[in-house]
Design a protein around this motif. Structure first.
Motif, PDB file in Angstrom:
ATOM      1  N   GLU A 155      35.427  40.109  37.194  1.00 51.58           N
ATOM      2  CA  GLU A 155      34.895  41.476  37.275  1.00 51.58           C
ATOM      3  C   GLU A 155      33.688  41.505  38.216  1.00 51.58           C
ATOM      4  OE1 GLU A 155      36.881  43.457  36.403  1.00 51.58           O
ATOM      5  OE2 GLU A 155      37.980  42.618  34.723  1.00 51.58           O
ATOM      6  N   GLU A 215      42.191  48.812  31.634  1.00 49.79           N
ATOM      7  CA  GLU A 215      42.660  47.977  32.747  1.00 49.79           C
ATOM      8  C   GLU A 215      44.167  48.121  32.951  1.00 49.79           C
ATOM      9  OE1 GLU A 215      40.735  44.121  31.346  1.00 49.79           O
ATOM     10  OE2 GLU A 215      40.186  44.145  33.460  1.00 49.79           O
ATOM     11  N   THR A 261      42.612  42.451  43.666  1.00 53.93           N
ATOM     12  CA  THR A 261      42.046  42.935  42.403  1.00 53.93           C
ATOM     13  C   THR A 261      43.163  43.208  41.398  1.00 53.93           C
ATOM     14  OG1 THR A 261      40.149  43.905  43.536  1.00 53.93           O
ATOM     15  CG2 THR A 261      40.683  44.807  41.368  1.00 53.93           C
ATOM     16  N   HIS A 287      35.039  41.600  41.676  1.00 57.79           N
ATOM     17  CA  HIS A 287      35.512  42.944  42.004  1.00 57.79           C
ATOM     18  C   HIS A 287      34.338  43.867  42.322  1.00 57.79           C
ATOM     19  CE1 HIS A 287      39.294  42.005  39.379  1.00 57.79           C
ATOM     20  NE2 HIS A 287      39.222  41.275  40.475  1.00 57.79           N
ATOM     21  N   GLU A 310      34.398  48.397  36.703  1.00 56.31           N
ATOM     22  CA  GLU A 310      34.401  46.928  36.674  1.00 56.31           C
ATOM     23  C   GLU A 310      33.194  46.430  35.883  1.00 56.31           C
ATOM     24  OE1 GLU A 310      36.976  45.509  37.762  1.00 56.31           O
ATOM     25  OE2 GLU A 310      37.649  46.355  39.657  1.00 56.31           O
ATOM     26  N   GLU A 357      43.836  41.865  37.801  1.00 51.46           N
ATOM     27  CA  GLU A 357      43.964  42.763  36.640  1.00 51.46           C
ATOM     28  C   GLU A 357      45.211  42.427  35.830  1.00 51.46           C
ATOM     29  OE1 GLU A 357      41.468  44.248  35.759  1.00 51.46           O
ATOM     30  OE2 GLU A 357      40.371  44.621  37.600  1.00 51.46           O
ATOM     31  N   PHE A 393      35.672  52.483  40.515  1.00 49.71           N
ATOM     32  CA  PHE A 393      35.751  51.069  40.162  1.00 49.71           C
ATOM     33  C   PHE A 393      34.373  50.395  40.136  1.00 49.71           C
ATOM     34  CE2 PHE A 393      40.322  51.618  41.224  1.00 49.71           C
ATOM     35  CZ  PHE A 393      40.826  51.180  40.004  1.00 49.71           C
TER      36      PHE A 393
END
Ligand code: FE
Ligand code: MN
Length: 361
Positions: free
Chosen positions: A129, A201, A231, A132, A98, A235, A94
């Protein structure tokens, strides 16, 4: 003539002729180019509504305590090396993913769309993003993981490299002045929006989400699990942003919506699924978290079909049933409002104060 417009609790009075002209000039692509960010009159109401929803979900990594995670990470007996591997994998994948998504929004999609309310929600999407990416740094720092180890994972594991190439391929080709009056270029953009929103995603994130939530369900790494749940909630909004954007782009450019193009998109999803399954078989010790590999893999088929249907495309594994209902329940946060009700953050309080003051206007 004057006309009244209502946006949430706010009322605006606009000149009707000017407002109608501005409204008519708003398009997903090839609309009026303006530097003045004229949100009013809103044409894409969904974009503004999602922007508000996303704002109300704001969170910061530091709000989530990591004490228990740190304790478990250091305790030989509390968690196994396989479980540590899953966490490293999640952070490694990730961290890069991200960034790729955020970069594509800022340098491709947000650049090419023309309606200001679309740029507004895409700005928020890109910011999430960043949150994240920042949450992953917070995990790395809390656990004392070597960040280069995570980077190496992304560069050296072939099944991850292939997942990465699959998405960056549809992003790279759009980084130039693109004549969006040409159908083939419109298709390139539609493909990009489909691949990022629905394939990446919407589908390829779910293998690792599933693994980390399985640990969370067993009370392992509760702080990390919590961050991944936030998260995931974000998403699900991102998937919705890109789905709406895709549908409106198609709606306004019907000439690109051919049988051939639909099949091309379904083939892209099929490729995304193949890559995700390879990645799962190669990297994810599914059995170690108490799941059956075939069920886990069927779960990917199940989600992918939901994404296809959401975009008006025929499913690939029609009729496949959800093999892991508990996972879907944990992931489908929209259906599980109670989980978040207990947590009224300072931001949510702040935004409800804003609403109150809007009402007074
Ligand atoms: Fe994200
Ligand atoms: Mn996202």
């Amino acid at each position: 003539m004057q006309k009244t417009f209502q946006v949430g609790a706010k009322t605006f009075v606009l000149d009707q002729d000017k407002a109608e002209a501005a409204f008519a000039a708003k398009k997903v692509i090839n609309g009026r180019e303006t530097m003045t960010f004229n949100l009013l009159p809103l044409k894409y109401q969904w974009a503004y509504d999602l922007y508000r929803t996303m704002k109300a979900n704001h969170w910061e990594p530091e709000d989530i305590p990591m004490g228990k995670d740190i304790e478990q990470w250091r305790d030989e007996k509390a968690v196994s090396d396989i479980e540590r591997w899953i966490i490293r994998m999640g952070i490694g994948y990730f961290s890069a993913a991200e960034g790729i998504v955020g970069d594509n929004i800022q340098h491709v999609v947000r650049e090419l769309v023309t309606a200001p309310e679309l740029k507004l929600v895409l700005g928020r999407h890109a910011h999430e993003e960043n949150i994240h990416a920042d949450s992953l740094l917070y995990m790395i720092a809390s656990l004392g993981i070597n960040p280069h180890e995570c980077e190496a994972m992304f560069e050296d594991v072939p099944t991850i490299v292939r997942k990465n190439e699959f998405v960056t391929n549809v992003s790279r080709s759009l980084r130039r002045d693109l004549d969006l009056t040409l159908p083939e270029n419109k298709r390139l953009l539609a493909k990009n929006i489909f691949v990022f929103g629905q394939c990446m995603e919407g589908t390829q994130f779910y293998g690792l989400f599933g693994m980390i939530l399985s640990l969370y369900r067993q009370n392992k790494f509760p702080g990390i699990g919590q961050m991944f749940r936030y998260t995931l909630r974000d998403e699900s909004n991102h998937i919705e942003v890109f789905r709406n954007l895709f549908m409106d782009l198609i709606e306004e450019n019907r000439e690109i919506w051919t049988t051939e193009f639909k099949e091309e998109l379904r083939a892209l999803m099929s490729e995304a699924i193949t890559l995700e399954k390879e990645f799962i078989r190669d990297c994810l010790p599914v059995n170690a978290v108490g799941l059956a590999i075939e069920e886990f893999i069927t779960y990917i088929d199940y989600i992918a079909d939901r994404r296809l249907e959401g975009c008006g495309l025929a499913p690939l594994a029609a009729g496949v049933k959800n093999p892991l209902p508990w996972l879907a329940e944990m992931m489908d946060i929209k259906k599980e409002q109670n989980f978040f009700e207990g947590r009224v953050t300072e931001y949510q309080k702040a935004s409800s104060l804003n609403v109150a003051s809007d009402d007074e206007l």
